[in-house]
Design a protein around this motif. Sequence first.
Motif, PDB file in Angstrom:
ATOM      1  N   GLU A  52       0.770  -1.172  -0.488  1.00 38.01           N
ATOM      2  CA  GLU A  52       0.192   0.107   0.202  1.00 38.01           C
ATOM      3  C   GLU A  52       1.019   1.063   0.037  1.00 38.01           C
ATOM      4  OE1 GLU A  52      -2.471  -0.242   3.209  1.00 38.01           O
ATOM      5  OE2 GLU A  52      -4.137  -1.647   2.259  1.00 38.01           O
ATOM      6  N   ASN A  53       1.885   1.599   0.449  1.00 41.99           N
ATOM      7  CA  ASN A  53       3.003   2.241   0.933  1.00 41.99           C
ATOM      8  C   ASN A  53       3.928   2.328  -1.082  1.00 41.99           C
ATOM      9  OD1 ASN A  53       2.046   2.754   3.548  1.00 41.99           O
ATOM     10  ND2 ASN A  53       3.620   1.486   4.209  1.00 41.99           N
ATOM     11  N   GLY A  54       3.367   1.512  -1.745  1.00 41.46           N
ATOM     12  CA  GLY A  54       4.772   1.450  -2.853  1.00 41.46           C
ATOM     13  C   GLY A  54       5.541   0.632  -2.976  1.00 41.46           C
ATOM     14  N   SER A  55       6.248   0.581  -3.886  1.00 33.69           N
ATOM     15  CA  SER A  55       7.206  -0.590  -4.122  1.00 33.69           C
ATOM     16  C   SER A  55       8.348  -0.356  -3.729  1.00 33.69           C
ATOM     17  CB  SER A  55       6.710  -0.855  -6.114  1.00 33.69           C
ATOM     18  OG  SER A  55       7.816  -1.885  -6.024  1.00 33.69           O
ATOM     19  N   SER A  56       9.129  -1.386  -3.420  1.00 31.27           N
ATOM     20  CA  SER A  56      10.367  -1.169  -2.817  1.00 31.27           C
ATOM     21  C   SER A  56      11.382  -1.228  -3.672  1.00 31.27           C
ATOM     22  CB  SER A  56      11.148  -1.290  -1.392  1.00 31.27           C
ATOM     23  OG  SER A  56      10.598  -3.077  -1.527  1.00 31.27           O
ATOM     24  N   TYR A  57      10.879  -1.899  -5.143  1.00 29.06           N
ATOM     25  CA  TYR A  57      12.294  -2.592  -6.267  1.00 29.06           C
ATOM     26  C   TYR A  57      11.112  -1.577  -7.603  1.00 29.06           C
ATOM     27  CZ  TYR A  57      13.369  -5.051  -2.565  1.00 29.06           C
ATOM     28  OH  TYR A  57      13.323  -5.901  -1.091  1.00 29.06           O
ATOM     29  N   LEU A  58      10.085  -1.773  -7.780  1.00 24.57           N
ATOM     30  CA  LEU A  58       9.627  -1.088  -9.049  1.00 24.57           C
ATOM     31  C   LEU A  58      10.394   0.333  -9.062  1.00 24.57           C
ATOM     32  CD1 LEU A  58       6.236  -2.937  -9.930  1.00 24.57           C
ATOM     33  CD2 LEU A  58       8.196  -2.682 -11.141  1.00 24.57           C
ATOM     34  N   SER A  59      11.230   0.689 -10.527  1.00 27.11           N
ATOM     35  CA  SER A  59      11.960   2.365 -10.109  1.00 27.11           C
ATOM     36  C   SER A  59      10.457   3.256 -11.334  1.00 27.11           C
ATOM     37  CB  SER A  59      12.990   1.650 -10.603  1.00 27.11           C
ATOM     38  OG  SER A  59      13.510   3.367 -11.062  1.00 27.11           O
ATOM     39  N   GLU A  60      10.630   2.909 -12.432  1.00 26.81           N
ATOM     40  CA  GLU A  60      10.323   3.567 -13.220  1.00 26.81           C
ATOM     41  C   GLU A  60       8.876   2.427 -14.429  1.00 26.81           C
ATOM     42  OE1 GLU A  60      12.814   4.612 -16.934  1.00 26.81           O
ATOM     43  OE2 GLU A  60      13.253   5.113 -14.371  1.00 26.81           O
ATOM     44  N   ILE A 141       9.131 -21.850 -17.995  1.00 25.08           N
ATOM     45  CA  ILE A 141      10.243 -21.728 -17.890  1.00 25.08           C
ATOM     46  C   ILE A 141      11.209 -20.574 -16.901  1.00 25.08           C
ATOM     47  CG2 ILE A 141      12.084 -20.513 -19.302  1.00 25.08           C
ATOM     48  CD1 ILE A 141      10.502 -21.003 -22.152  1.00 25.08           C
ATOM     49  N   LEU A 142      12.384 -21.184 -16.838  1.00 25.29           N
ATOM     50  CA  LEU A 142      13.050 -21.021 -14.887  1.00 25.29           C
ATOM     51  C   LEU A 142      14.343 -20.255 -16.281  1.00 25.29           C
ATOM     52  CD1 LEU A 142      14.440 -19.449 -12.587  1.00 25.29           C
ATOM     53  CD2 LEU A 142      14.918 -21.985 -11.625  1.00 25.29           C
ATOM     54  N   LYS A 143      14.227 -18.918 -17.000  1.00 25.67           N
ATOM     55  CA  LYS A 143      16.106 -18.421 -17.610  1.00 25.67           C
ATOM     56  C   LYS A 143      16.656 -17.872 -16.114  1.00 25.67           C
ATOM     57  CE  LYS A 143      15.322 -18.544 -21.298  1.00 25.67           C
ATOM     58  NZ  LYS A 143      16.086 -19.242 -22.320  1.00 25.67           N
ATOM     59  N   GLU A 144      18.364 -18.632 -15.885  1.00 27.31           N
ATOM     60  CA  GLU A 144      19.374 -18.650 -14.923  1.00 27.31           C
ATOM     61  C   GLU A 144      20.179 -17.596 -15.867  1.00 27.31           C
ATOM     62  OE1 GLU A 144      20.268 -21.040 -11.294  1.00 27.31           O
ATOM     63  OE2 GLU A 144      21.827 -21.416 -12.964  1.00 27.31           O
ATOM     64  N   PHE A 145      20.713 -16.217 -14.807  1.00 27.63           N
ATOM     65  CA  PHE A 145      21.390 -15.982 -15.620  1.00 27.63           C
ATOM     66  C   PHE A 145      22.929 -15.729 -14.750  1.00 27.63           C
ATOM     67  CE2 PHE A 145      18.361 -14.891 -17.873  1.00 27.63           C
ATOM     68  CZ  PHE A 145      18.299 -15.198 -18.988  1.00 27.63           C
ATOM     69  N   ILE A 146      24.147 -15.876 -15.200  1.00 27.70           N
ATOM     70  CA  ILE A 146      25.641 -15.360 -13.805  1.00 27.70           C
ATOM     71  C   ILE A 146      26.131 -14.026 -15.145  1.00 27.70           C
ATOM     72  CG2 ILE A 146      27.524 -16.047 -13.402  1.00 27.70           C
ATOM     73  CD1 ILE A 146      26.480 -19.345 -13.584  1.00 27.70           C
ATOM     74  N   LEU A 147      26.101 -13.221 -13.791  1.00 26.02           N
ATOM     75  CA  LEU A 147      26.746 -11.588 -14.840  1.00 26.02           C
ATOM     76  C   LEU A 147      27.334 -11.075 -13.263  1.00 26.02           C
ATOM     77  CD1 LEU A 147      24.566  -8.983 -14.942  1.00 26.02           C
ATOM     78  CD2 LEU A 147      23.470 -11.247 -14.183  1.00 26.02           C
ATOM     79  N   MET A 148      28.062 -11.066 -14.426  1.00 26.24           N
ATOM     80  CA  MET A 148      29.672  -9.427 -13.254  1.00 26.24           C
ATOM     81  C   MET A 148      28.889  -8.026 -13.092  1.00 26.24           C
ATOM     82  SD  MET A 148      32.012  -8.955 -11.635  1.00 26.24           S
ATOM     83  CE  MET A 148      33.237 -10.561 -12.043  1.00 26.24           C
ATOM     84  N   VAL A 149      28.469  -8.047 -11.710  1.00 23.33           N
ATOM     85  CA  VAL A 149      27.672  -6.300 -11.334  1.00 23.33           C
ATOM     86  C   VAL A 149      29.128  -5.725 -10.533  1.00 23.33           C
ATOM     87  CG1 VAL A 149      26.193  -5.200  -9.670  1.00 23.33           C
ATOM     88  CG2 VAL A 149      25.848  -7.639 -10.356  1.00 23.33           C
ATOM     89  N   ASN A 150      29.196  -4.546 -11.418  1.00 27.09           N
ATOM     90  CA  ASN A 150      30.983  -4.505 -10.967  1.00 27.09           C
ATOM     91  C   ASN A 150      30.474  -2.543 -10.612  1.00 27.09           C
ATOM     92  OD1 ASN A 150      30.262  -2.867 -13.502  1.00 27.09           O
ATOM     93  ND2 ASN A 150      31.725  -3.672 -14.412  1.00 27.09           N
ATOM     94  N   ARG A 151      29.086  -2.476 -10.553  1.00 27.31           N
ATOM     95  CA  ARG A 151      28.994  -1.089  -9.669  1.00 27.31           C
ATOM     96  C   ARG A 151      27.514  -1.366  -8.539  1.00 27.31           C
ATOM     97  NH1 ARG A 151      25.437   0.878 -15.123  1.00 27.31           N
ATOM     98  NH2 ARG A 151      23.459   0.197 -14.146  1.00 27.31           N
ATOM     99  N   ASP A 152      27.436  -0.178  -7.365  1.00 29.25           N
ATOM    100  CA  ASP A 152      26.338  -1.158  -5.999  1.00 29.25           C
ATOM    101  C   ASP A 152      24.874  -0.833  -7.322  1.00 29.25           C
ATOM    102  OD1 ASP A 152      25.613   1.490  -6.794  1.00 29.25           O
ATOM    103  OD2 ASP A 152      26.791   3.057  -5.038  1.00 29.25           O
ATOM    104  N   GLU A 153      24.307  -0.632  -8.527  1.00 29.46           N
ATOM    105  CA  GLU A 153      22.975  -1.151  -8.469  1.00 29.46           C
ATOM    106  C   GLU A 153      22.692  -2.008  -9.644  1.00 29.46           C
ATOM    107  OE1 GLU A 153      19.583   1.921  -8.329  1.00 29.46           O
ATOM    108  OE2 GLU A 153      20.980   1.865 -10.327  1.00 29.46           O
ATOM    109  N   LEU A 154      22.005  -2.753  -9.429  1.00 30.09           N
ATOM    110  CA  LEU A 154      21.622  -3.645 -10.257  1.00 30.09           C
ATOM    111  C   LEU A 154      19.954  -3.433 -11.067  1.00 30.09           C
ATOM    112  CD1 LEU A 154      22.311  -6.033 -12.608  1.00 30.09           C
ATOM    113  CD2 LEU A 154      21.316  -7.550 -10.638  1.00 30.09           C
ATOM    114  N   GLU A 155      20.028  -3.136 -12.219  1.00 33.58           N
ATOM    115  CA  GLU A 155      18.488  -2.586 -12.807  1.00 33.58           C
ATOM    116  C   GLU A 155      17.999  -3.520 -14.022  1.00 33.58           C
ATOM    117  OE1 GLU A 155      17.013   1.856 -14.479  1.00 33.58           O
ATOM    118  OE2 GLU A 155      18.582  -0.072 -16.138  1.00 33.58           O
ATOM    119  N   ILE A 156      17.092  -4.346 -13.892  1.00 33.27           N
ATOM    120  CA  ILE A 156      16.713  -4.830 -14.312  1.00 33.27           C
ATOM    121  C   ILE A 156      15.626  -4.779 -15.607  1.00 33.27           C
ATOM    122  CG2 ILE A 156      15.514  -7.517 -15.052  1.00 33.27           C
ATOM    123  CD1 ILE A 156      17.303  -8.433 -12.629  1.00 33.27           C
ATOM    124  N   LEU A 157      15.414  -4.428 -16.408  1.00 29.45           N
ATOM    125  CA  LEU A 157      14.514  -3.938 -17.532  1.00 29.45           C
ATOM    126  C   LEU A 157      13.860  -4.530 -18.293  1.00 29.45           C
ATOM    127  CD1 LEU A 157      15.141  -0.230 -19.363  1.00 29.45           C
ATOM    128  CD2 LEU A 157      14.445  -2.473 -20.447  1.00 29.45           C
TER     129      LEU A 157
END
Length: 813
Positions: A52-60, A141-157
């Motif tokens: 009710e207070n809004g999402s903490s993960y959905l950005s835009e 389907i379950l899609k699994e990825f392994i990736l390098m995150v080299n900054r302090d934020e991960l954005e999944i679009l």
Amino acid sequence: MDAKFLHFLSLIVFLIHFSTAFIPQDNYLINCGSSINTIVVDNRYFTGDFSENGSSYLSEGKSISLTNPIPASNSSVLYSTARIFTSVSNYKFNIKNVGFHLVRLHFYPFSSQDYDLKNAKFVVSANGKSLLSNFSAQFTILKEFILMVNRDELEILFMPASDSNFAYVNAIEVFSAPKDFIIDEGITLISPNEIQDFKQNISSKILETVHRINVGGSKLTPFNDTLWRNWIPDEDFLVLKSAAKIANTIHPPNYQPGGATREIGPDNIYMTAQQMNIDKRSSNFMFNITWDFPVRSEDALHFVRLHFCDIVSISLQTLYFNVYINGIIAFKDLDLSLLAFHELASPIFVDFVVQSSDNSNIVRISVGPSDLSNNLRKNAILNGVEIMKIVNPVGSEKTAKTKTIWILVGSVGGGSFVLSLAILSTLLVLKCRRKPEPRRVESTGWTPVRVNGGSSHGTLLEGPVLGYGLKIPFADIQLATNNFDKNLIIGSGGFGIVYKGILQENLRVAVKRRVPGNKQGLPEFQTEITVLSRIRHHHLVSLVGYCEEQSEMILVYEYMEKGPLRNHLYGSGLPPLSWKQRLEICIGAARGLHYLHTGSAQGIIHRDIKSTNILLHTNYAAKVADFGLSKSGPCLDETHVSTGVKGSFGYLDPEYFRRQQLTDKSDVYSFGVVLFEVLCARPAVDPLLDREQVHLGEWAMEWQKKGMVEQIVDHCIRGQIKQSSLKKFSETAEKCLADYGVDRPTMGDVLWNLEHALQLQESEMQIESQAETNLSPRFVPGVGVGVEGDSDDVSADITTSRVFSQLITSEGR
């Protein structure tokens, strides 16, 4: 069995699994489209993505929550809802632990009154790198990825493929991978035309899981895996099922530092395998076990990880086999005991990048017997397979939103571009006219440990760049070894294969070449050059040079004609060494170790003293070798170095093993085992003997404490050893094997007592000779120090302080 007991047993199993599970620093488990937090069957806690207070993960972006009107009875609770995106939208996650992360996207295409999720078509990206392109799902389907995150934020679009379409997701998992989960070093490229080291950084790629196979075992669910993975059986992928036979064990894997971990593969992966289905009565069958794994023909590159654990052998170095990928030999004469730190049932993994030929829709993996197993029972095994597509990044997630902006920039900035190009050209011309900078010495790409101090026992070399002047071109090494001719192989070790070679000016050398896939190759390579490029001693093997071209790691040493000490004690059929020769060899090795411990301010601890690391020259002069595990000793105000346990089973200091506190007394313990090895002419560990005899150190100590050590002396020398010499030698070995380092002698003390044992041996022989000619035994010329007094005085211990002047001589002990 009682139902309550079964429930209790399952609870215990769960608690054990939970207590040992990996706990990622970043751990986001999202139940998309839901405001309800839920626990799934593998006991993980997923949170809803809005409240009710809004999402903490959905950005835009624009999105709605959709509920499945008819939840399937056998589907996960995560698939009761979905998040629908009608425009470009994203989730954002704060990252605490920069590094590799696992990203899992769940898709369950249910239908509702407004949306049929099977009609969705969309793009997914992570921090601007494409994960899925024009994706749609017709089933779960379950899609699994392994990736390098080299900054302090991960954005999944998520971006719909067109204005009339939409995107969706049912659940998202984002969590940090364990350290060293994927390592750039040591990956081999298998292509249709060649096999070589993979020259790109795998950390710059995105890996998408295609197959994860439990070879020889049953299906494993996230409940059985510390990284919550699914592993499926291999039966459907076997080309000829009758060629394989399942092997299994009830004993947990023997995990070793530097090898596989439970996060690399769970216990169950390494407790089952497929082996060659060979009749026990025959050893002449030559065939392979082959698996075909389907992949998409348009995916050219795949990351392939093979898991091995020798659960079929009863002793070391009895299993040799070849590994083939797409018909190309990827690993020849694989000796699992070599890569698994000389331990049975110790899990390892080997990584490859496989470049498929055009229109190939399978990755074929085979294992089969090696030519080296001619005198052994032929066999080959495989425990697990992982195949991942290497995803090609295809641009930024902002493409659709910024296309018109770039058109505007292009039209407005055209004139500015011409002006900027002219200015840039002028600057380049001016730069080219500058005086060239002084040529820099080529660096090896890592910072050496500086060794300071000096000693009259040897030479410490100082220089600004480690290994300067020691580099040898790869072409010269190829020529010296006849392109690494198998007939020139003279040994192998944890680092790699050793070849005999001849460099220019007929200099005979030993060439140690790293084994492909060896995860410890780089640290050992660095340490070996760090130590040997700065020290010289008559009883330490000299480094001639090294090579690190073409992803090779090669070390070149002086050639030791007689080879390892072990070969002259047992197992090779060489003539037995005399007792005097054995004493002189032990004295030479002790001199080398004493210098190593005392030749600099901190000293150097070898960490892997054993009979195969003591090499013999033409005149049987002993030299200590293999410094890949060496560590600098503690500083003056410290008592030990805290470090992970390294070394060889049978020689390992028990105090170091228990406390992980390394001192030079750990080398003393290992040397004590070598002394008994020299005396008894048997291995440090022999699993074929009775239980109480398996470990040489423990067995010999029992005889020594009973005062009956002469009963276990090598029968070849029993008649040669004088009692006083044997007593001094065995007492020295006993003191080296004291349970606590503080109770063990220094290498200086050991050196003195061994010299004393040799003196006693020669003295008694000369006394016997002199008795025949009525010469006085009170003084023996030419032995070093005169021997006076009765027999008790002769055998008394003499500390390092009494013989310090003897150790510091012009002879360079």
